[in-house]
Structures are given as structure tokens and as C-alpha cells.
Motif scaffolding. Sequence first.
Motif, mmCIF file in Angstrom:
data_model
loop_
_atom_site.group_PDB
_atom_site.id
_atom_site.type_symbol
_atom_site.label_atom_id
_atom_site.label_comp_id
_atom_site.label_asym_id
_atom_site.label_seq_id
_atom_site.Cartn_x
_atom_site.Cartn_y
_atom_site.Cartn_z
ATOM 1 N N ARG A 1 0.830 -1.209 0.000
ATOM 2 C CA ARG A 1 0.000 0.000 0.000
ATOM 3 C C ARG A 1 0.860 1.254 0.000
ATOM 4 N NH1 ARG A 1 -3.323 -2.605 4.299
ATOM 5 N NH2 ARG A 1 -5.088 -3.632 3.279
ATOM 6 N N LEU A 2 1.963 1.196 0.767
ATOM 7 C CA LEU A 2 2.858 2.353 0.789
ATOM 8 C C LEU A 2 3.464 2.615 -0.575
ATOM 9 C CD1 LEU A 2 4.704 1.902 4.211
ATOM 10 C CD2 LEU A 2 3.042 3.663 3.609
ATOM 11 N N ASP A 3 3.837 1.552 -1.292
ATOM 12 C CA ASP A 3 4.383 1.723 -2.639
ATOM 13 C C ASP A 3 3.354 2.360 -3.565
ATOM 14 O OD1 ASP A 3 6.776 0.639 -1.868
ATOM 15 O OD2 ASP A 3 6.297 -1.399 -2.553
ATOM 16 N N VAL A 4 2.118 1.843 -3.484
ATOM 17 C CA VAL A 4 1.054 2.412 -4.323
ATOM 18 C C VAL A 4 0.796 3.865 -3.941
ATOM 19 C CG1 VAL A 4 -1.388 2.247 -4.919
ATOM 20 C CG2 VAL A 4 -0.016 0.167 -4.732
ATOM 21 N N ALA A 5 0.782 4.139 -2.627
ATOM 22 C CA ALA A 5 0.530 5.507 -2.165
ATOM 23 C C ALA A 5 1.632 6.455 -2.624
ATOM 24 C CB ALA A 5 0.407 5.533 -0.639
ATOM 25 N N VAL A 6 2.886 5.987 -2.569
ATOM 26 C CA VAL A 6 4.004 6.832 -3.020
ATOM 27 C C VAL A 6 3.867 7.138 -4.502
ATOM 28 C CG1 VAL A 6 6.498 6.873 -3.402
ATOM 29 C CG2 VAL A 6 5.586 6.094 -1.210
ATOM 30 N N ASP A 7 3.510 6.102 -5.310
ATOM 31 C CA ASP A 7 3.320 6.331 -6.741
ATOM 32 C C ASP A 7 2.200 7.329 -6.996
ATOM 33 O OD1 ASP A 7 5.334 4.549 -7.246
ATOM 34 O OD2 ASP A 7 3.994 2.835 -7.611
ATOM 35 N N ARG A 8 1.104 7.173 -6.248
ATOM 36 C CA ARG A 8 -0.014 8.101 -6.433
ATOM 37 C C ARG A 8 0.369 9.517 -6.022
ATOM 38 N NH1 ARG A 8 -5.117 4.547 -4.015
ATOM 39 N NH2 ARG A 8 -5.263 3.063 -5.763
ATOM 40 N N LEU A 9 1.095 9.625 -4.906
ATOM 41 C CA LEU A 9 1.523 10.950 -4.467
ATOM 42 C C LEU A 9 2.451 11.601 -5.479
ATOM 43 C CD1 LEU A 9 2.146 10.408 -0.642
ATOM 44 C CD2 LEU A 9 0.358 11.781 -1.703
ATOM 45 N N THR A 10 3.324 10.787 -6.086
ATOM 46 C CA THR A 10 4.226 11.326 -7.103
ATOM 47 C C THR A 10 3.446 11.833 -8.301
ATOM 48 O OG1 THR A 10 5.956 9.785 -6.401
ATOM 49 C CG2 THR A 10 6.202 10.808 -8.563
#
Length: 766
Positions: free
Chosen positions: A318-327
Motif C-alpha cells: 500500500r505504501l508503494d502504491v501511495a508513493v506512486d499516487r503521491l508522485t
Amino acid sequence: MRGLRRDPVLLALFAVTLLSFVLFGAFEGDPVRQIQVLWAAQVPMDAALAYGAWRLRALAPQYRRFWSAIAFAGCSFTVGDSFQALHVLFVPAGASVDGGTVQSAFFIAGMFSNVLACLLFPQGLKSAREKLVFWLDATTVLVAGGVMAWCFAVNPIDEQLDRVTASITAALVVVGAFSATKVALVPRPPMARFAAWPMVAAPVVQGIAAFLPGPFQQHDRYYVFMVLLLPSLLIAVGPRIQEVTARIDGPAGTARRRPYSLLPYGMIALTFVVFILVLPEHTSARLWGATAGVVVITALVAGRQLIAFQDNVMLVRRLDVAVDRLTDQETRLREQASTDGLTGLANRSRFTEELRRTLAGRPGTAVLLIDLDDFKTVNDTMGHAAGDALLVEVAARLSAAVRDDDLVTRLGGDEFTVLLPAGGCDGAMRIAEEILRRLGEPMTLEGRIITTRASIGVACARPGDEPSTLLSQADIAMYEAKRRGKSTCVHYSDEMGTRIADEDELVRELGTAVEAGQFTLVYQPIVRLGDQRMTGVEALIRWNHPTRGPVRPDNFIPLAERSGHIVSIGGWVLREACRQAARWRAEFPAAHDLTVNVNVAGRQLRTGGFVAEVAAALSDAGLPASSLCIEVTETAVLDDEESAEAMLRLRGLGVRLALDDFGTAASSLGLLLTVPVTTLKLDRSFVESITTAGRQVAVATAVSQMATALEFSSVAEGIETDEQRELIHRLGYQYGQGYLFDRPLPPGEVDRRLAAMTAESRASVA
């Protein structure tokens, strides 16, 4: 907390406990009295539990079943302990710390109700994973409590503690442990944790005290206090604390669920401690019970850790997905923050940033400020959707007219800029001309072919210029282009800046000129052409500046109109002219039919309350409305419903209305049908060449004929020669105004003329 310290019920419960402890010590050596005190003290504790739980049924409807079960338990304890208290009171021989059959029966019923309440109250767990985690943790606690209960109930440490008492106490420990689990782990407990922990602590205290060897097993005052009095007090105060807390802070909300709780881990440690304690007894039942508990708890811990491991893996994903979305979101936000939403061009923020960077590193930077001419007309006649479509098309044409390195920006509204990093002033002027050419090409907008124009200000950077300075210079040049007739480009010069600065200073000084008494009025006569008798005067304002000297009206009137100061200045002119005209009427009989003309700007007409202001000026001066004539220009009332409405109301007062400078606007004839004027004033531009230019004569003749046909009076302005006067009179004009008759006069000169007219009138009568 302050409400709890002063609560009478809590204070009473603590007082009963303390009194019982004191009496128990006072009756040392008299076990019958001690037992009577003990059972008598239990009754108010039980009653407080029942009463508090019953009241909480109404305060927390969502937990009605839970509190009903607790209230039933409190009632059972009350009945059983009351029976036992009466029994030891009337049958002292049978007095015992242990309850009898009746008391035990009611105690078991109450405990069953408590266990049922703990099992049934809502947990607030939604997903299957949350429920699994909760039951793993709860089972861990129950197993640990069960291990301790098994070990010490099967073979008590102290032989004086019978197995029945040990079993009941062990049951209390298990119930308390399970209650603690629910309070600690579920997100929606029925009680605030501050209120629940005393009830949870009661069986724990009782269990620990019951299992301790030595003097605690001798039924002395400390044993009674720890095993009987203190647990009863803790159970009784819980509902009362919850009630007081709910009334002050509201019902208990959702508790913040921590990702872990130390309670299961504490119970695991307790299990291993018990296991170590019974380990020397290789064949005892307690050893096998402790061993089984260790095995079960080890399996539970393994399952809990497996779930935690899966949670960690899912959390990382989830953190990886969240980081991608934030980017991605950061990229989009950065683009949105620097882009105009309508046209896709750069916005003001990006323009300022790029201009600052360009000025720091490149010579020859220039800025074009582009403002569309008459864009408001498109919005008003075709709608805002058409206006937006026009802006999009303009953005495309601007982008096509510039070079790859140039930055086109929409500042807002119909205002655009172009940042030219190189090329200097000559290159900037060429691009400005190319922009004007492209914008001048016809375009189709909602089925209509229109042509747009623009005014462009050009500013070229000099060493040390700031972004705000360069943009301000382009703005000054753009307004100069507007002043020169629009649809052109103008390069900024220092002379423009000086003039604009001087105009800004004049605008600031205009704001205080009325209060400072710097304005005066002069009056230019209006004469009847037939006998050249003065029938009216036009009030004209003059500004006597304290340092600049006299300032020409054509220098400050446009500034006053643009800045809005014309409203206060015009109000002063209106009041002063009415006052002066009323004085003339009072002092000179010849002024009885004199009309005073006051020029009014369109902005004044559109100001709410202007008609009331005119009425007040006439009333304060004592001047008849027919003696006042309001002069307005055609452009001031052109296609303006507010101005037309104001003029209708002015006519309702009896005020005369004149169209000044008639014939110079594009829609003069249409205005005659919509504006309730009484007088037409032919503009001086048609009079100055009337004796030599045939077209001037034709226009003057047409205006005179229209005035006659519509029953308007007609005035010709700018008459300077007798030849002009004679021709104007022959064309049918009734009145004239100009230097031939008199220049604008101060009030004293008008006094002398009115005095002469009065004397002539008296002489003719005589």
C-alpha cells in the motif's frame, strides 16, 4: 475529573467502604460483629451497581442489552447479599465470611449475567481480518487466565483456601481478564476506558489477594478489604463513573484502535511465569495444565505473528502504491499550479518565476502585455461561453505568432503576456505587430464572423529591472495604446512613466481637493440668439491647486472619472451651483427665469441615490427644479438602463435634461427615443467651420430640425463670431453659447450682468 471528585454517589460509596474497614478493625476479636459489618457493607455496593447500570440504559441506547445484563447482575448480588446480611444479623451462630446457599445461588446468577454481557456487547469489528485478530488476542488472554485458574483452583497454594472458593475466585479472574481484553482491543466499547478499568481490576485484585499465602489467608481486616470490600467498591463505581463522564463529555465514541495491545503479551508472560513456578512438580495436574497452556499460547502467538507478517507485506504494498499516487498527484498539482485551466497557457505564477529567472541571466529580455479591445461586448452580447471560446482561440493565435523559446501567459480575464527572452526591442515590436495581424483575421464564433482587436504594451528590460518593474512598464504602455485609439502597440518610454506617475499623484490629490476647498465654479452664459439676452449659465469647475496652480479641466476630469472621485466632486458641483442659482434668484429679479446647467458624468447617474441627492440639493438651496438643467453626454447614457432610469426619475422631479456634445456619438438618433431629454446641444466641432464647410451646415440643419420636430430646445456651442451666430440663428437654433457672448465668468461678474439686466428691465417698464 472535577465532576467525579464532587459526585455525591461516589463519595458515599467511598465513605461506606472506609467506615466498614474502620468498624471491622474496631470489632477485632468479635468475628460475629465483623461478619455482620462485612455483609451489611456489601448491600449498598451491589445496589449502586444495579442502579447505575439501569440509568445507563437510557444514556446509551445502543448498549441497552449490555447494561440490562449488568443491572440484572447488580440486582442478583443485592438480593443475595441482603439475604446473607439479614441471616448473619438474626442468626449470629451461623455467621461466616463465605456466603450460604441462597447467597451463592444469586451470586452465580449475577456472574452468569456478567459473562453474558461481556460476550454479547457490540464489538465494532467489521472485516473478517479484524474479527480474527481480536479473537486470537482474546483467546490468548483467556488461555492465560484459564492456566492460572486451573493451577491454583485444582491445587491451591495454601491448604486453608478450599477448592470451591478457589474455583469461584479463578472464575472471577477469567471473567476479569476477558473483560479487560474487550475494553483494550475493541474499537467501540460500551464504557469509556477510564470507567471500565475499575470493574476490570476488581476480580484481578480479588484473585491476587485470594491466592496470596500468609496473613492474607487468616481472614483479618486486610484480607477482607482486599478480597471483599475493595473489589465490591471497584465494581460499584464503574457505572457511576461512566454515567458522570457521559453526562459531561457525551457518550463514549469510537476508541482509537492501536495496531497492537500489550495485554495479550502480558498474559503470555504470565503463562510462562506460572509454567516456571509449577515446573518442579513433574507429575502434578498443574504441570500438565501449564504445559498445555504454553503449547496453545505458542500456537496462538505463531498465528498472530503470521497475520502481522501479512499485514506488514500488505502495508508495504500500500505504501508503494501511495508513493506512486503521491508522485503522480504532485506532478499534476505542479502542472495545475503553473497552467491556466481554460487556455492551457502558463499562468501568472509561472510567468513571474520565468521572468525572474530570465532577467537574471539573459540580456535583451522584453515583455508584451496584451489586452483585448471591447472583450466585454462579446460577453454581454454572446454570453460567457462565447467569451471563453474567444479566449481559447486568442491563446492559439498568440502561441502561433511567437518563437519556440517565448512564453505565452494568460494573466487573467482577457489579459495576456508574452515573455521574449531574446531579440531586444526591435524583435519585440515585430512580434507585437505579428500578433496584431493574426488577431485581426476574422474568426467564426458560434456561427458568427467576428474580428477581435487588441492593445499591446511593449517593455524592454534594462539592467537592474525587477519583474514587477518590467510588467508595470508594459502595463503603462498598454494603457497608452488604449488612449491612442486601441488596436495598436506602443513601446514604453520614460516620458510615459513620468506622465503616469504625475497622473497618479493628481488622482491622490483629487481625493482631498473638495475638503481642502480647492475647487471653484465659473459660469458661462447661455443667450437667446434673437436678442442675445442671458437666459442661463453653465457651471464649469476649476481647480486651483496649491502648488501646481490652475489645473485644466481636461487634465483632471478624465482622471476623476476613471478613479471614481467624480462622484464626490460632482456632488459638490451640484450643491454649489444650486446654492449660487438660488442666491441670484433671491437678489436679482432678472434671474427669476435663469437656468443653471450642471454637467453630470455617467458614473454619477449610475450611482445609487443620485436622484435623491439632486432632490436634496434643490431642497436645501430652495431652488425650483425647473431652474436646474442636468447635462449628460451621449456616451454616458448609451445602452445603459441604469442611466436611462435615473434620467426618467429626474424628469419626474421637474429637472430639465440636455444631451451635451450632440452628434459626436454613434447612436445619437436612437437615444432620442429612449432618453427623456428637453434640450439638444450641438457640439462645437460642427460650429467652428459652419461658415465654410457645407457638410457642417447640413449636420447643424438636421439637428435643428429634429429638435423642432421633437419640441426640444436647441443650443449651439462654441460660437465665436457674428457670422456664425447669424447662420446658426437662421438654421433655427434658439440659444447659443461661446466666447462671442462671454467667457466663463466668476460669480461676481455674473452678479454685474444680472444687475444690468435688472436695471434694463426696470427702465423699459418705466
